[in-house]
Motif scaffolding. Structure first.
Motif, PDB file in Angstrom:
ATOM      1  N   ALA A  45     -10.478   1.384  -6.416  1.00  0.00           N
ATOM      2  CA  ALA A  45      -9.479   0.661  -5.629  1.00  0.00           C
ATOM      3  C   ALA A  45      -8.210   1.492  -5.458  1.00  0.00           C
ATOM      4  O   ALA A  45      -7.588   1.490  -4.386  1.00  0.00           O
ATOM      5  CB  ALA A  45      -9.157  -0.671  -6.302  1.00  0.00           C
ATOM      6  N   VAL A  46      -7.823   2.223  -6.510  1.00  0.00           N
ATOM      7  CA  VAL A  46      -6.640   3.080  -6.410  1.00  0.00           C
ATOM      8  C   VAL A  46      -6.866   4.187  -5.384  1.00  0.00           C
ATOM      9  O   VAL A  46      -6.005   4.468  -4.539  1.00  0.00           O
ATOM     10  CB  VAL A  46      -6.289   3.665  -7.792  1.00  0.00           C
ATOM     11  N   TRP A  47      -8.029   4.821  -5.428  1.00  0.00           N
ATOM     12  CA  TRP A  47      -8.323   5.894  -4.472  1.00  0.00           C
ATOM     13  C   TRP A  47      -8.379   5.358  -3.039  1.00  0.00           C
ATOM     14  O   TRP A  47      -7.871   5.999  -2.117  1.00  0.00           O
ATOM     15  CB  TRP A  47      -9.637   6.575  -4.833  1.00  0.00           C
ATOM     16  N   ILE A  48      -8.988   4.192  -2.868  1.00  0.00           N
ATOM     17  CA  ILE A  48      -9.040   3.606  -1.526  1.00  0.00           C
ATOM     18  C   ILE A  48      -7.638   3.290  -1.028  1.00  0.00           C
ATOM     19  O   ILE A  48      -7.305   3.518   0.139  1.00  0.00           O
ATOM     20  CB  ILE A  48      -9.926   2.344  -1.540  1.00  0.00           C
ATOM     21  N   GLY A  49      -6.796   2.767  -1.929  1.00  0.00           N
ATOM     22  CA  GLY A  49      -5.415   2.494  -1.539  1.00  0.00           C
ATOM     23  C   GLY A  49      -4.661   3.751  -1.174  1.00  0.00           C
ATOM     24  O   GLY A  49      -3.881   3.762  -0.212  1.00  0.00           O
ATOM     25  N   MET A  50      -4.880   4.843  -1.930  1.00  0.00           N
ATOM     26  CA  MET A  50      -4.212   6.101  -1.611  1.00  0.00           C
ATOM     27  C   MET A  50      -4.668   6.641  -0.266  1.00  0.00           C
ATOM     28  O   MET A  50      -3.862   7.129   0.534  1.00  0.00           O
ATOM     29  CB  MET A  50      -4.496   7.122  -2.715  1.00  0.00           C
ATOM     30  N   ILE A  51      -5.973   6.567   0.003  1.00  0.00           N
ATOM     31  CA  ILE A  51      -6.476   7.036   1.293  1.00  0.00           C
ATOM     32  C   ILE A  51      -5.906   6.207   2.435  1.00  0.00           C
ATOM     33  O   ILE A  51      -5.511   6.741   3.485  1.00  0.00           O
ATOM     34  CB  ILE A  51      -8.018   6.990   1.301  1.00  0.00           C
ATOM     35  N   ALA A  52      -5.829   4.885   2.228  1.00  0.00           N
ATOM     36  CA  ALA A  52      -5.243   4.028   3.257  1.00  0.00           C
ATOM     37  C   ALA A  52      -3.773   4.348   3.469  1.00  0.00           C
ATOM     38  O   ALA A  52      -3.270   4.350   4.608  1.00  0.00           O
ATOM     39  CB  ALA A  52      -5.415   2.560   2.869  1.00  0.00           C
ATOM     40  N   LEU A  53      -3.054   4.651   2.368  1.00  0.00           N
ATOM     41  CA  LEU A  53      -1.638   4.997   2.489  1.00  0.00           C
ATOM     42  C   LEU A  53      -1.450   6.308   3.238  1.00  0.00           C
ATOM     43  O   LEU A  53      -0.558   6.424   4.091  1.00  0.00           O
ATOM     44  CB  LEU A  53      -1.011   5.087   1.096  1.00  0.00           C
TER      45      LEU A  53
END
Length: 368
Positions: A45-53
């Motif tokens: 979830a953290v990696w997905i959030g970083m990619i989205a950011l």
């Protein structure tokens, strides 16, 4: 016969419903019982959030660059207000207002007294450049260098079409007025109440990181003010010196060439060769001796700026490698045009400071 007391009817007590835990329920499909799987899901979830950011930053890169331009403009205003504070012991708001009034007064003077002359010279500059380029191509053809004249002239027209737009902007029609206006408004707001916005950003961070953020922001602001002070000083020295030296010899368009030299000095590594090429080409339009004189003027001005002003400022600012700055300018210029080209140098300086603080923190944690 003994008296018997009347008996009261017994109250029926309602039994409490059975507790939830008395009836075990099945786990939800969203529940993850395995601790290892739950930890991996959090990481994903953290990696997905970083990619989205990152994707959001790329999508809104132009807007973020305008905001950064406002910060850079605010640093200029703040630097001027601090400089006035050494002489005038008045509140900060008044000093910021004085800096803004002096800036407006300069542009008004430029438009009223020098605008007509510069506009007239700007209209002549593209024709002079094209004529000198054609003469240079003919000279190369005579000496055995075969070039496609039509294609080269097409490139010249495209290249100096941008210069024509720039010189038209100097005459009063400013390209990208909306962007410049937004940068100016943001810069004024940032400069009037910098602590308000600094506290707002700090509030978004965890409590343990706020002190470190305040230290990094203070270092960035100090470095940015000194970096821009050096840029403005170099712009003033190069522009005024070029104008005076060219006008003393009678070089055509001396005022315009001085102004272009000063403006292009804001772009390290790129601005100086462009202004020097323009100066030399205009100089050779008046003869060989005038062209050689323009070459001498260019080297004298750049020597003074490179050996005196730049080292003096670089000692107190972020020491940036020229190749790093040039690479950032090429990338930012290709992505965002003239705005990215102008902001590449301050952006690289801020990123370098952030990485240096992060490296120092990692070293401190490793040694602890």
């Amino acid at each position: 016969m003994a008296d018997t007391a009347p008996t009261r009817p017994r109250r029926r007590t309602r039994k409490a419903p059975a507790l939830a835990e008395a009836e075990p329920q099945s786990a939800s499909p969203a529940d993850i019982s395995d601790p290892f799987v739950r930890q991996e899901v959090k990481r994903a979830a953290v990696w997905i959030g970083m990619i989205a950011l990152v994707g959001l930053c790329i999508y809104q890169a132009q807007a973020l660059l305008v905001i950064f331009g406002g910060i850079v403009f605010a640093a200029m205003i703040d630097g001027g207000a601090r400089l006035l504070g050494r002489v005038l012991k008045i509140p900060r708001g008044y000093r910021v207002g004085m800096v803004l009034l002096l800036t407006v007064a300069f542009f008004v003077w430029l438009a009223l007294f020098a605008g007509s002359q510069i506009a007239a010279q700007a209209a002549q500059l593209p024709a002079v450049i094209k004529d000198q380029a054609a003469r240079a191509l003919e000279w190369l053809a005579v000496h055995g260098f075969t070039l496609d004249v039509n294609s080269v002239q097409g490139l010249i027209e495209k290249a100096f079409g941008g210069i024509g737009q720039l010189t038209s902007a100097l005459g009063g029609v400013l390209g990208g007025f909306t962007t410049a206006f937004l940068i100016a408004v943001l810069g004024i707001y940032f400069a009037l109440e910098p602590d308000l916005y600094r506290r707002g950003v700090s509030w978004l961070l965890p409590a343990a990181e706020r002190g470190r953020f305040a230290h990094i922001a203070q270092t960035m602001g100090k470095t940015l003010r000194r970096l821009l002070a050096g840029r403005l000083l170099g712009m003033a020295v190069e522009g005024v010196a070029t104008w005076i030296m060219l006008a003393a010899y009678g070089v055509p368009m001396a005022a315009l060439l001085g102004l272009l030299t000063g403006l292009l000095a804001f772009l390290p590594n790129i601005g100086a060769p462009i202004s020097g090429l323009l100066m030399v080409m205009v100089g050779f339009s008046g003869g060989t001796s005038m062209g050689i004189y323009c070459i001498v003027v260019y080297f004298v001005v750049q020597t003074v700026d490179g050996n005196i002003i730049v080292p003096m400022i670089a000692k107190k600012t972020a020491d940036l490698a020229p190749a790093l700055v040039l690479g950032a300018q090429l990338i930012m210029g290709a992505l965002f045009g003239i705005l990215g080209l102008a902001l590449a140098d301050p952006l690289v300086a801020m990123i370098k400071i952030l990485l240096e603080h992060r490296s120092a923190r990692n070293e401190a944690e490793a040694s602890a």
